[in-house]
Design an enzyme around this catalytic site. Structure first.
Site, short mmCIF file in Angstrom:
data_model
loop_
_atom_site.label_atom_id
_atom_site.label_comp_id
_atom_site.label_asym_id
_atom_site.label_seq_id
_atom_site.Cartn_x
_atom_site.Cartn_y
_atom_site.Cartn_z
NE ARG A 66 -6.68 8.66 3.24
CZ ARG A 66 -6.12 7.39 4.08
NH1 ARG A 66 -6.90 6.92 4.98
NH2 ARG A 66 -4.93 6.98 3.93
CE1 TYR A 194 -3.64 17.73 2.63
CE2 TYR A 194 -4.30 15.61 2.62
CZ TYR A 194 -3.24 16.26 2.47
OH TYR A 194 -2.02 16.08 1.86
N GLY A 195 -7.73 16.57 1.29
CA GLY A 195 -7.63 15.41 0.49
C GLY A 195 -9.06 14.37 0.67
N GLY A 196 -8.54 13.31 1.05
CA GLY A 196 -9.46 12.14 1.04
C GLY A 196 -10.66 12.50 2.16
CE LYS A 203 -7.60 7.57 -0.70
NZ LYS A 203 -6.80 6.65 -1.62
CB SER A 245 -2.11 6.06 1.60
OG SER A 245 -3.53 5.85 1.62
CB ALA A 246 2.24 7.40 1.28
CB CYS A 247 3.24 2.00 -0.33
SG CYS A 247 2.99 1.65 1.41
CE LYS A 249 -2.70 3.62 -4.40
NZ LYS A 249 -2.36 3.69 -3.04
CB THR A 250 1.94 8.08 -7.69
OG1 THR A 250 0.81 8.11 -6.89
CG2 THR A 250 1.75 9.23 -8.72
CG ASP A 272 -5.55 6.62 -4.72
OD1 ASP A 272 -4.91 5.83 -4.19
OD2 ASP A 272 -6.66 7.24 -4.12
CE1 TYR A 486 10.73 5.77 -6.08
CE2 TYR A 486 12.96 5.17 -5.26
CZ TYR A 486 11.69 5.75 -5.06
OH TYR A 486 11.32 6.35 -3.84
N GLY A 487 12.09 2.72 -11.37
CA GLY A 487 12.15 2.29 -12.88
C GLY A 487 12.67 0.87 -12.99
CG ASN A 489 9.90 -1.20 -8.61
OD1 ASN A 489 10.88 -2.01 -8.11
ND2 ASN A 489 9.18 -0.27 -7.86
O1 SAT Z 1 -5.93 11.79 1.22
S1 SAT Z 1 -6.07 10.63 0.24
O2 SAT Z 1 -6.85 9.81 1.05
O3 SAT Z 1 -6.83 10.94 -0.98
C1 SAT Z 1 -4.77 9.88 -0.36
C2 SAT Z 1 -4.51 8.90 0.54
O4 SAT Z 1 -4.05 8.86 1.66
O5 SAT Z 1 -4.32 7.63 -0.11
MN MN Z 2 -4.77 6.23 -1.83
#
Ligand code: SAT
Ligand code: MN
Length: 579
Positions: A66, A194-196, A203, A245-247, A249-250, A272, A486-487, A489
């Site tokens: 993004r 790209y993505g978001g 987003k 983002s990238a902390c 969540k998934t 997300d 990870y687990g 948590n």
């Molecule tokens: O690229 S995205 O915005 O969909 C992913 C993210 O940054 O959370």
């Molecule tokens: Mn996100």
């Protein structure tokens, strides 16, 4: 089909001049045809047969994340965008970016992508329609949303939809704009695939535009994961969590509990975005409006997130990962050595220097393939929330977990959270920035009004969720991680569950309630007592050094910042002074 939809498509066609217009129905046949075309022109690459229905996409090297600096809120009044958003005058935006769109789809196909955010028949569900010239975006939207006929059916009964016009343009960062017109509920995105930036349901609609809808209609659109925690005996609670983002969540949403044998299990609803409303019962009800996961690949392994690997094993897109000569995806932290002959994310033989996969490489995978998916995922009512988590990457100061004193203090905790930046956005990484409720890049209106909206929602909740702050990223003075993450948590989630039930012990500190060392369920985890104490330590001197940054941030928000949050800051300062 609604006449306003046809009219808007006609207008976009007249502006962008595509060679063809294709209305997407979301069918398998359509996806197969688009895939074949993209394999032919090199937009997609085949993967190994052990990844059925999966393909690799390599984005333009300058289009890998993004671009927050090129993302704008085009409200009529600049004050409505607030000091944390970029603002562009809506007339100027239409003129400037309209020029870029003019004729930009010559030689290309214009795809009309109707999509539904939310389960079919949900009162919170909303229709969007994206016009795009990118078949990669079409295939991604087909995974990430309920796309095609199901959305048109919904449109039939209620003509409202959020339009989004997207073109990859020349993929030139100097001719790239992600624009939101909150008054018109309209999105324009030019110059990125790209993505978001390009999957406009995510987003742009489900957060930036939806946050404005939520403000006006009395609900919340949040950058949160959504998970179910099952306790021994089958009791279930639902937890929403906001992390930048990238902390993680998934991986938190897909957590595999090391205590499953004891009946403690996590199930996934979303990783997300959540939309939340106040129920008639005075509880907060939440659903995930998406249908897929757009997860960060690097760091995903059998150890850190086995469910993600299974979810993305079929019918998924991989973007900017490295790949072996026979088409096995690879990335840093995948848990096995790079295979010989590895190609990096740009398709070049990897020389072993620098990362092979892009740090923001992604998988796009259907939610229904997730082994831990909760049966409640598709429930049109959503699920009642018992706890909200806020968290970020904090190497110092912030304990593993603490509980806010009440809703208003919890809003303060969310409003003042900070995190080290990641590769999910194009900017400097690993610097600490304030990211309130993880919404800094995603709130479609003034952040001060947004905080007020959170406080208003709280007043309508007779059974508000408890609010916690978690931090998996604390380090010792030598820079070593203190918590395995990870687990494991799940142990923090158990404490949270027990707090909800009024059972777990906690010590009152100036920042909130922190677990007493013996109140965490650590059986089977090899953790020395001093490490645990360090993880839970709240040092008033360190926290006193935090508050000037909060004050500075509040001053930046300006006079729309609710007075209640200033009072919260002053109260924290006085607790710290005597702490
Ligand atoms: O690229 S995205 O915005 O969909 C992913 C993210 O940054 O959370
Ligand atoms: Mn996100």
């Amino acid at each position: 089909m609604s006449s306003s939809l046809q009219q808007w498509v006609d207008e976009c066609e007249a502006l962008t001049r595509p060679d063809r217009v294709h209305w997407c129905d979301g069918s398998d046949a359509e996806a197969a045809r688009l895939t074949a075309e993209m394999l032919e022109d090199g937009t997609l690459h085949r993967l190994h047969p052990s990844f059925p229905g999966c393909f690799l996409h390599r984005s333009a090297p300058s289009d890998v994340a993004r671009t927050e600096n090129l993302t704008f809120i085009c409200s009529r009044d600049p004050d409505d965008a607030g000091p944390t958003n970029n603002w562009m005058d809506p007339d100027e935006a239409r003129a400037r970016v309209g020029e870029l769109f003019r004729g930009c789809m010559r030689g290309r196909t214009l795809y009309v992508v109707p999509y539904l955010m939310g389960p079919p028949d949900s009162p919170l569900g909303r229709v969007g329609v994206e016009i795009t010239d990118s078949p990669y975006v079409v295939l991604s939207m087909r995974i990430m949303t309920r796309m095609g006929q199901v959305a048109l059916d919904r449109l039939e009964s209620n003509g409202a939809f959020v339009p989004g016009l997207h073109s990859v343009g020349e993929l030139d960062p100097d001719r790239r704009f992600i624009l939101h017109f909150p008054e018109d509920r309209l999105i324009w995105s030019y110059g990125s695939g790209y993505g978001g930036n390009a999957l406009l349901g995510k987003k742009c609609f489900a957060l930036r535009i939806a946050s404005v809808l939520g403000r006006d209609e009395g609900w919340l659109a949040e950058h949160m994961l959504l998970m179910e925690l099952e306790a021994p005996g089958g009791d279930r609670i639902y937890i929403a969590g906001a992390f930048p983002s990238a902390c993680g969540k998934t991986s938190l949403a897909m957590l595999v509990s090391p205590l499953e044998a004891q009946g403690l299990r996590v199930r996934t609803l979303g990783d997300d975005i959540v939309w939340m409303r106040v129920g008639e019962d005075g509880r907060l009800w939440a659903l995930n409006p998406e249908a897929g996961f757009f997860g960060v690949a690097p760091g995903t392994s059998r150890k850190t997130n086995p469910n993600a690997l299974i979810t993305a094993r079929a019918n998924s897109l991989y973007t900017n990962v490295a790949v072996s000569p026979d088409g096995i995806p690879w990335w840093e932290g995948i848990g096995f050595d790079p295979p010989p002959g590895l190609l990096d994310w740009q398709g070049r033989p990897w020389d072993g220097r620098g990362p092979a996969a892009h740090p923001n490489a992604r998988f796009t995978a259907p939610a229904r393939q997730c082994p831990s998916l909760s049966p409640a995922y598709d429930d049109p009512r959503g699920v009642p929330i018992s706890a909200i988590l806020f968290g970020g990457r904090r190497h110092q100061t912030v304990p593993l977990v603490y509980q806010s004193f009440d809703w208003e203090h919890g809003v303060f905790v969310g409003a003042t959270m900070a995190s080290r930046t990641t590769a999910a956005a194009t900017a400097e990484t690993n610097v600490l920035r304030r990211d309130p409720m993880a919404m800094l890049p995603f709130c479609g209106y003034h952040m001060g009004d947004y905080f007020r909206h959170w406080l208003d929602i709280g007043r309508r909740l007779t059974h508000p969720p408890l609010i916690f702050h978690v931090n998996w990223f604390r380090q010792d003075s030598a820079g070593r991680w203190l918590w395995p993450g990870y687990g494991e948590n799940v142990r923090v989630l158990i404490w949270i569950l027990e707090r909800i039930r009024g059972r777990a012990r906690a010590a009152e500190t100036p920042i909130g309630w922190v677990p007493t060392p013996d109140s965490l369920h650590l059986e089977g985890l090899d953790m020395a007592r001093p490490v645990l104490e360090e993880l839970l330590r709240v040092d008033p001197a360190e926290w006193r050094a935090e508050t000037p940054g909060v004050e500075e941030f509040f001053r930046k928000i300006g006079d729309r910042l609710p007075a209640a949050l200033w009072s919260q800051l002053r109260a924290l300062e006085s607790r710290l002074a005597s702490g």
